[in-house]
Design a protein around this motif. Structure first.
Motif, short mmCIF file in Angstrom:
data_model
loop_
_atom_site.label_atom_id
_atom_site.label_comp_id
_atom_site.label_asym_id
_atom_site.label_seq_id
_atom_site.Cartn_x
_atom_site.Cartn_y
_atom_site.Cartn_z
N TYR A 144 29.82 40.13 37.97
CA TYR A 144 29.46 40.36 36.63
C TYR A 144 30.71 40.07 35.52
O TYR A 144 31.73 40.28 36.02
N THR A 145 30.22 39.11 34.78
CA THR A 145 31.41 38.73 33.76
C THR A 145 31.17 39.59 32.23
O THR A 145 30.01 39.64 31.68
N GLU A 146 32.14 40.27 31.87
CA GLU A 146 32.11 40.90 30.78
C GLU A 146 32.70 40.07 29.62
O GLU A 146 33.63 38.91 29.90
N LEU A 147 32.13 40.20 28.53
CA LEU A 147 32.58 39.66 27.46
C LEU A 147 33.04 40.46 26.46
O LEU A 147 32.31 41.35 25.72
N LYS A 148 34.30 40.35 26.04
CA LYS A 148 34.82 41.64 25.16
C LYS A 148 35.64 41.08 23.80
O LYS A 148 36.63 39.94 23.87
N ALA A 149 35.29 41.54 22.75
CA ALA A 149 36.11 41.34 21.45
C ALA A 149 37.48 41.75 21.61
O ALA A 149 38.04 42.54 22.60
N ALA A 150 38.42 40.86 21.00
CA ALA A 150 39.83 41.11 21.22
C ALA A 150 40.45 42.22 20.53
O ALA A 150 41.31 42.18 20.05
N ALA A 151 39.90 43.48 21.15
CA ALA A 151 40.56 44.90 20.40
C ALA A 151 41.59 45.29 21.60
O ALA A 151 41.91 44.78 22.64
N PRO A 152 42.45 46.18 21.09
CA PRO A 152 43.59 46.72 21.77
C PRO A 152 43.31 47.10 23.36
O PRO A 152 43.69 46.78 24.16
N GLU A 153 42.12 47.99 23.27
CA GLU A 153 41.58 48.38 24.59
C GLU A 153 41.49 47.09 25.58
O GLU A 153 41.75 47.31 26.98
N SER A 154 40.58 46.37 24.85
CA SER A 154 40.07 45.02 25.82
C SER A 154 41.42 44.19 26.27
O SER A 154 41.27 43.66 27.48
N LEU A 155 42.30 44.04 25.39
CA LEU A 155 43.50 43.24 25.88
C LEU A 155 44.43 44.14 26.68
O LEU A 155 44.97 43.44 27.82
N ALA A 156 44.41 45.43 26.88
CA ALA A 156 44.95 46.20 27.69
C ALA A 156 44.28 46.07 29.34
O ALA A 156 44.97 46.09 30.22
N TYR A 157 43.03 46.06 29.05
CA TYR A 157 42.18 45.97 30.36
C TYR A 157 42.51 44.47 30.95
O TYR A 157 42.50 44.37 32.14
N ALA A 158 42.34 43.53 30.01
CA ALA A 158 42.59 42.09 30.41
C ALA A 158 43.99 41.97 31.22
O ALA A 158 44.17 41.44 32.38
N ALA A 159 45.06 42.65 30.54
CA ALA A 159 46.47 42.55 31.26
C ALA A 159 46.25 43.24 32.42
O ALA A 159 47.26 42.87 33.65
N LYS A 160 45.80 44.30 32.54
CA LYS A 160 45.61 45.08 33.84
C LYS A 160 44.89 44.19 34.92
O LYS A 160 45.56 44.12 36.31
N LEU A 161 43.89 43.56 34.59
CA LEU A 161 43.05 42.55 35.50
C LEU A 161 44.25 41.48 35.85
O LEU A 161 44.30 41.02 37.19
N LEU A 162 44.93 40.92 34.90
CA LEU A 162 45.95 39.79 35.18
C LEU A 162 46.88 40.32 36.42
O LEU A 162 47.25 39.60 37.28
N ARG A 163 47.37 41.57 36.00
CA ARG A 163 48.42 42.06 36.95
C ARG A 163 47.84 42.07 38.50
O ARG A 163 48.51 42.11 39.27
N GLU A 164 46.53 42.62 38.35
CA GLU A 164 46.00 42.77 39.76
C GLU A 164 45.32 41.45 40.48
O GLU A 164 44.86 41.36 41.54
N GLY A 165 45.95 40.29 39.82
CA GLY A 165 45.66 39.06 40.36
C GLY A 165 44.37 38.48 40.16
O GLY A 165 43.81 37.65 40.89
N GLU A 166 43.71 39.03 38.94
CA GLU A 166 42.11 38.35 38.76
C GLU A 166 42.58 37.42 37.67
O GLU A 166 43.65 37.27 36.87
N THR A 167 41.47 36.63 37.32
CA THR A 167 41.45 35.59 36.22
C THR A 167 40.50 36.32 35.20
O THR A 167 39.90 36.85 35.21
N VAL A 168 40.95 35.76 33.91
CA VAL A 168 40.53 36.00 32.62
C VAL A 168 40.50 34.90 31.40
O VAL A 168 41.41 34.08 31.54
N GLY A 169 39.20 35.04 31.23
CA GLY A 169 39.10 33.66 30.18
C GLY A 169 39.82 34.11 28.67
O GLY A 169 39.34 35.41 28.15
N ILE A 170 40.64 33.41 28.18
CA ILE A 170 41.50 33.90 27.03
C ILE A 170 41.37 32.90 25.76
O ILE A 170 41.36 31.61 26.20
N PRO A 171 41.55 33.23 24.67
CA PRO A 171 41.64 32.05 23.30
C PRO A 171 42.92 31.79 23.34
O PRO A 171 43.93 32.49 23.70
N THR A 172 43.05 30.69 23.20
CA THR A 172 44.37 29.87 22.43
C THR A 172 43.93 29.23 21.46
O THR A 172 43.01 28.92 21.15
N GLU A 173 45.06 28.46 20.56
CA GLU A 173 44.91 27.74 19.47
C GLU A 173 44.21 26.36 19.82
O GLU A 173 43.87 25.82 18.79
#
Ligand code: AMP
Ligand code: MG
Length: 339
Positions: free
Chosen positions: A2-31
């Protein structure tokens, strides 16, 4: 998955960082475009990027850092030219290729002795690197071969079911992938054009920057690419894209003669009312940066509108237009009609 789509709020960034540390992939915005990020020091995590995108294993990834201390262990040493380029263009849409350091997972470099590094300016990307405490390997977040995604909706559409999370950080401001320069050889060489131009790089370095053959030309069968990504068919919508090389009048006349079911024009804002077929707009005539910003979403829009054949202007090869030309000529599989 299941793929979650979350706005870039502080809680979702903390969650994304946790997934990244656990070796998961995350789709992220860049310029530049949306990236599919994972821990660049973890081979298993990086393998998930290749799997989710269907990316060929021999196409190396760009490593993203948040500040100059992030270069430690990522590169073997920091050359003077890197310092000059970083002072001028980082954070921003420039990727620099250098000798690799020992911290980076082998799969990131696809067997090369070099590594590609970038410091993104997008606040969400920078924050995720800081929060996770990791260098992030991230290629564009599209399925391999499709146009790169410039918003969260495009990312979600391509990677839904394949990754756990996409962070929505709005539309990308640059819209084409970073300029890639290598300073690992005798002389600096541009491997991929982008928003930062060859002329800007030469001014900052105070020397000539060579142009890789593969930027403007089709690689010959069996040739070795300086940048492996250049050899693949790329950025293609389902529609058949054809470039028309000629004046505005000749473009308009050609399209009038070839109007028919499924025929579309990918044109400039100023032209919409004068063309005889449905149009997808890609910026204003004199605004190369605007065309770059719109290019990939315009290519996706062609498919969304059911285009079968799309006639686009052949861009010039100077300044930022070189980036537009480089992407569009590949989307068109090198089909150009001289008018
Ligand atoms: P993407 O991340 O999808 O925008 O693609 C990254 C681009 O950088 C591809 O064209 C790669 O081939 C290129 N690249 C990454 N690392 C290297 C490297 N070490 N040497 C040459 N090209 C590289
Ligand atoms: Mg890509």
């Amino acid at each position: 998955m299941y793929t979650e789509l979350k706005a870039a709020a502080p809680e979702s960034l903390a969650y994304a960082a946790k997934l990244l540390r656990e070796g998961e992939t995350v789709g992220i915005p860049t310029e530049t475009v949306y990236g599919l990020a994972a821990d660049a020091t973890n081979n298993n995590a990086v393998a998930k990027i290749f799997a989710a995108k269907g990316r060929p294993q021999d196409n190396p990834l760009i490593v993203h850092i948040a500040d100059m201390t992030g270069l430690e262990g990522v590169v073997k040493e920091v050359p003077e030219d890197c310092k000059k380029l970083a002072a001028a263009f980082w954070p921003g849409p420039l990727t620099i290729i250098m000798q690799r350091g020992d911290k980076i997972a082998d799969s990131v470099c696809a067997g090369l002795p070099t590594v590609a590094v970038r410091m993104p300016s997008h606040l969400v990307a920078a924050e995720l690197i800081r929060l996770s405490g990791l260098p992030l390997a991230a290629p564009s977040a599209n399925l391999s071969g499709l146009p790169s995604p410039t918003n969260a909706r495009h990312t979600f559409r391509d990677l839904q079911g394949r990754i756990p999370l996409v962070i929505d950080g709005g539309e990308c401001s640059v819209g084409v992938e970073s300029t890639v320069i290598t300073i690992a050889g005798e002389q600096p060489m541009l491997l991929r054009p982008g928003y930062i131009t060859k002329e800007q790089l030469e001014t900052v370095l105070g020397k000539e920057v060579l142009l890789s053959d593969a930027i403007l030309n089709k690689l010959q069968e069996g040739a070795v690419a300086a940048s492996p990504g250049m050899k693949y068919k790329h950025y293609s919508p389902k529609a058949n894209v054809v470039l028309l090389d000629g004046s505005a009048e000749a473009y308009q006349a050609f399209i009038a003669q070839h109007a028919g079911a499924g025929v579309f024009a990918m044109c400039y804002e100023e032209e919409v009312s004068s063309l005889a077929v449905p149009c997808v707009v890609c910026g204003a005539r004199e605004d190369a940066a605007g065309q770059a910003q719109r290019l990939f979403s315009a290519l996706r829009e062609c498919d969304e509108k059911g285009a079968k054949i799309v006639y686009a202007h052949c861009p010039s090869t100077t300044g930022v237009s070189m980036a537009v030309y480089n992407r569009l000529i590949r989307a068109a599989a090198f089909q150009v009609i001289k008018l």
